[in-house]
Enzyme design. Sequence first.
Site, PDB file in Angstrom:
ATOM      1  N   GLU A 180       0.821  -1.217   0.000  1.00  0.00           N
ATOM      2  CA  GLU A 180       0.000   0.000   0.000  1.00  0.00           C
ATOM      3  C   GLU A 180       0.852   1.264   0.000  1.00  0.00           C
ATOM      4  O   GLU A 180       1.233   1.771   1.059  1.00  0.00           O
ATOM      5  CB  GLU A 180      -0.940   0.025   1.226  1.00  0.00           C
ATOM      6  CG  GLU A 180      -1.826   1.268   1.253  1.00  0.00           C
ATOM      7  CD  GLU A 180      -2.774   1.354   2.447  1.00  0.00           C
ATOM      8  OE1 GLU A 180      -2.647   0.532   3.382  1.00  0.00           O
ATOM      9  OE2 GLU A 180      -3.624   2.248   2.442  1.00  0.00           O
ATOM     10  N   LYS A 222      -2.488  -2.055  -3.160  1.00  0.00           N
ATOM     11  CA  LYS A 222      -3.535  -1.184  -2.588  1.00  0.00           C
ATOM     12  C   LYS A 222      -3.129   0.276  -2.805  1.00  0.00           C
ATOM     13  O   LYS A 222      -2.461   0.879  -1.969  1.00  0.00           O
ATOM     14  CB  LYS A 222      -3.697  -1.488  -1.095  1.00  0.00           C
ATOM     15  CG  LYS A 222      -4.681  -0.582  -0.370  1.00  0.00           C
ATOM     16  CD  LYS A 222      -5.105  -1.168   0.957  1.00  0.00           C
ATOM     17  CE  LYS A 222      -5.969  -0.193   1.733  1.00  0.00           C
ATOM     18  NZ  LYS A 222      -6.657  -0.815   2.856  1.00  0.00           N
TER      19      LYS A 222
HETATM   20  P1  13P Z   1      -9.333   4.181   4.045  1.00  0.00           P
HETATM   21  O1  13P Z   1     -10.176   3.430   3.061  1.00  0.00           O
HETATM   22  O2  13P Z   1     -10.124   4.798   5.162  1.00  0.00           O
HETATM   23  O3  13P Z   1      -8.380   5.124   3.367  1.00  0.00           O
HETATM   24  O4  13P Z   1      -8.448   3.103   4.790  1.00  0.00           O
HETATM   25  C1  13P Z   1      -7.828   2.123   4.074  1.00  0.00           C
HETATM   26  C2  13P Z   1      -6.598   1.711   4.756  1.00  0.00           C
HETATM   27  O5  13P Z   1      -6.422   0.561   5.063  1.00  0.00           O
HETATM   28  C3  13P Z   1      -5.562   2.710   5.010  1.00  0.00           C
HETATM   29  O6  13P Z   1      -4.362   2.055   5.334  1.00  0.00           O
END
Ligand code: 13P
Length: 343
Positions: A180, A222
């Site tokens: 991510e 992600k």
């Molecule tokens: P949000 O969808 O609230 O951005 O959170 C996703 C997430 O896992 C952030 O690390």
Amino acid sequence: MNLAELNKVAEAMVAPGRGILAADESTGTIKKRFDSIGVESTADTRRDYREMLFRSTEAMSKNISGVILYDETIRQNARDGTPLVKLLERAGSLPGIKVDKGTAPLPSCPGEVVTEGLDGLRTRLAEYRGLGAKFAKWRAVIDIGQPHVVPSYTCVNANAHALARYAALCQDEALVPIVEPEVLMDGGHDIDRCVEVTTWVLKETFQALFLNRVALEGIVLKPNMAVPGKKSAKRASVDEVADRTLRVLKACVPAAVPGIAFLSGGQSDEEATAHLDAMNKMGPLPWRVTFSYGRALQHAPQMVWSGKSENVAAAQRAFGHRAMMNGLAALGKWKADLERKAA
Ligand code: 13P
């Protein structure tokens, strides 16, 4: 590494019409969410709240392929003594775990951060695997500053390197890494600048994954979507966000990656759904494109719940609705009318 096994889990995480619930808010972050609905944040209230989501059986079994848990939650039992991990497994949803330790200031780079947590990570991964986790998550945070010196190369590179080291360790310990790299929506930049920075961050991230011998068939990406900063006066239409985001991803993400599961990042519930849906309507795409939302799945049920047991059934319906809407969006079958009908 058993790549076939990792690939099977990654494919299940992005199965058609399903996506991931990010319920891995740190104790500090969930306290902020609870403060806003007037609920005291204790181990028990956090457990009650998350148990309520995980017992939304229809939503969990139909639309939620996996749940990202926080360290506290993966060790907690439901009120009746059943481990929360077992509730997920019974609902047919995969347990996952956030393994980064949050961000720290990056030396000599004012305003920028690097994600920490590599020290001792292998031992922690093995423990989480024993507790039932099938996948993990590590979030890198990149801020777009006003002068074009931010983000710095130092920041983009340090975060890409940490993500790749984490991903390699996960695969070695039989966990699918969610990679991510989040470019924040904060600030006044326009969509062009978001596209430029997101492209750079993804290029660096995939280069680092390659150099660290991460098998792309066994990860889930992600990313953020390409959107204007929250304070930008130049807004973008749903189709523009979808089109620009897909162009960035096609230029940066090899087709070997089984799936892309977006973060919501501060978009409204309906925007996050509409953008995901528009992308899937623009298919066919080289990878599955779905959601891994925190706020965009939880905001509505949190407001309805407000810490009261008499609101549990209604809050579960609110959660079920968002899970279903995003499940449809993951297939490109969502319609705005479906929101009005439910309201
Ligand atoms: P949000 O969808 O609230 O951005 O959170 C996703 C997430 O896992 C952030 O690390």
